[in-house]
Design an enzyme around this catalytic site. Structure first.
Site: not given
Ligand code: GDP
Ligand code: IMO
Ligand code: MG
Length: 429
Positions: A13, A16, A40-41, A225
């Site tokens: 998270d 990415k 979850g991106h 991840q």
């Molecule tokens: P990922 O799994 O690495 O793709 O990250 P996620 O999408 O799960 O979580 C990142 C969250 O932060 C998402 O809701 C993005 O829309 C948001 N986000 C990404 N970059 C920024 C930033 O620079 N500032 C803020 N406030 N939100 C951001």
């Molecule tokens: P992105 O790509 C954050 C975590 C789960 C749990 C552990 C194992 O959005 O960054 P799993 O379902 O993979 O067997 O769970 O890994 N986990 C993540 N945490 N971002 C993710 O993906 C994750 N994918 C798995 O919360 O702790």
């Molecule tokens: Mg994510």
């Protein structure tokens, strides 16, 4: 031709999705190489938010090819939902723009059931998984009892392999976990229903990528991840079942390791973690709550509140060493505005000794006390900044401290969720 991998340096998270979408503008192909729909991106484009799970984050850019390579585990039912959801919002997806490996393993209904049964077992080991069946699907791959997307081509193969898998799974469901068993014919019926929707996308992605290399195409590899969730190098057993480290780019795509020239490490300006497991700089106080609220740190996949804490240079340096990270992309800098004094862990103290690595033993890791450097902090909305000079002095001081403690230059700095809310310092493509 340029190849670039984007990887999460923390516990996932890091943002990415946003960065892949941004840099995807210059890429021809965007490739997922590991993990599954536990990812979850999130992308935000003109106020519209898109949460992607299996489909690469380049899909919002017309004309790009999205590749789901063989190292990914694919839940066909969830993928069909994802394709339909995007199509309903006007994002065109067809066999020309989405290519899925025939060798990628499928997450089957019994994998999700087993994941949930284990997580709910009071005598078992709760990891806080995403419940998507990721671990059980990778287990079957290693046990050689898995089903691959290419198997959808043959109903006979499907029937045989589902029956073999369920012989064992049903023993566990009935004898150990006390949950209802599954009938092989029901699972087969479901699998057959995926064929029409999924098979048009299923190809040999290794050859596709090898050809793209030969043609000098630009390829962006999208990690899922984060390094500390890596099954080999992360905080085992509180990890996922794949390798988010860059070694998996080669194994998970079928390209040789030397093909990877550039690695961009995603570093969120603080740290979050979902699920169980160690987290040395976690803030279990009002400051942690404030970061969670300001950063909207709730899971994209499961909606769970994310645990939040200060940036940890030990964690990011470990990722840099493991993955060959050349530059970092700093994300969510805006979230730290108005928080007062900011902290970054420079090293740990373990039983009175200074250490600058994460011990493999969880008991030792839990005794590590982060030692912090501080930065005065900054105020105001930094979302409009497009150049370093646009940032307040305190924000630049924080970035300087990051670069000093981590030892990597920043290639871009994200100051908001929108595509444009970014300071771009280095262009790869
Ligand atoms: P990922 O799994 O690495 O793709 O990250 P996620 O999408 O799960 O979580 C990142 C969250 O932060 C998402 O809701 C993005 O829309 C948001 N986000 C990404 N970059 C920024 C930033 O620079 N500032 C803020 N406030 N939100 C951001
Ligand atoms: P992105 O790509 C954050 C975590 C789960 C749990 C552990 C194992 O959005 O960054 P799993 O379902 O993979 O067997 O769970 O890994 N986990 C993540 N945490 N971002 C993710 O993906 C994750 N994918 C798995 O919360 O702790
Ligand atoms: Mg994510």
């Amino acid at each position: 031709m340029t190849n670039l991998a984007i990887i999460g340096t923390q516990w996932g998270d890091e943002g990415k999705g946003k960065v892949v979408d941004l840099l995807g503008e210059g890429a021809d192909l965007i490739v997922r190489f590991q993990g599954g729909n536990n990812a979850g991106h999130t992308l935000v484009i003109d106020g519209q938010s898109y949460a992607l799970h299996t489909i690469p984050s380049g899909v919002l850019r017309p004309g790009k090819v999205s590749v789901v390579a063989s190292g990914v585990v694919v839940d066909p039912e969830d993928l069909i939902r994802e394709i339909m959801g995007l199509s309903a919002r006007g994002v065109a997806i067809g066999p020309e723009s989405l290519k899925i490996s025939e060798k990628a393993h499928m997450i089957m209904p019994y994998h999700r059931l087993l994941d949930a049964a284990r997580e709910n077992d009071p005598s078992g080991q709760k990891l806080g998984t995403t419940g998507r069946g990721i671990g059980p699907a990778y287990e079957d791959k290693a046990a050689r009892t898995g089903l691959r997307l290419g198997d959808l081509r043959s109903p006979e193969v499907l029937a045989k392999r589902i029956a073999v898998a369920l012989r064992e799974k049903n023993c566990l469901f009935e004898g150990l976990y006390g949950v209802p068993t599954l009938k092989a014919e029901d699972v087969l019926k479901r699998a057959l229903s995926w064929r029409e929707r999924i098979l048009p996308y299923v190809v040999d992605t290794a050859r596709l990528l090898q050809d793209a290399q030969a043609q000098g195409k630009n390829v962006l590899f999208e990690g899922a991840q984060g390094v500390q969730l890596d099954i080999d190098h992360g905080t085992y057993p509180y990890v996922t079942s794949s390798n988010p480290t860059t070694g998996a780019v080669s194994v998970g795509t079928g390209l040789p390791p030397k093909a990877l020239e550039n690695v961009l490490g995603l570093v969120k300006a603080y740290v979050s973690r979902v699920g169980e497991g160690p987290f040395p700089t976690e803030l279990i106080d009002a400051a942690g709550d404030e970061i969670r609220e300001k950063g909207h740190e709730f899971g994209t996949t499961t909606g769970r509140p994310r645990r939040c804490g200060w940036l940890d240079a030990v964690v990011v340096k470990a990722a840099a060493a493991l993955c060959g990270v050349g530059q970092m992309a700093v994300t969510k800098l805006d979230v730290l505005s108005g928080l007062g004094e900011l902290k970054i862990a420079s090293h740990y103290e373990l039983d009175g000794e200074r250490i600058d690595f994460l011990p493999a033993e969880l008991a030792e890791l839990s005794r590590c006390r982060p030692v912090y450097r501080t930065s005065p902090g900054f105020e105001g909305d930094v979302g409009q900044a497009r150049r370093l000079e646009d940032l307040p002095k305190g924000a630049r001081a924080y970035l300087d401290l990051m670069e000093e403690l981590i030892g990597l230059p920043a290639a871009l700095i994200s100051v908001g969720a929108e595509r444009e809310e970014t300071i771009v310092l280095h262009r790869y493509f």
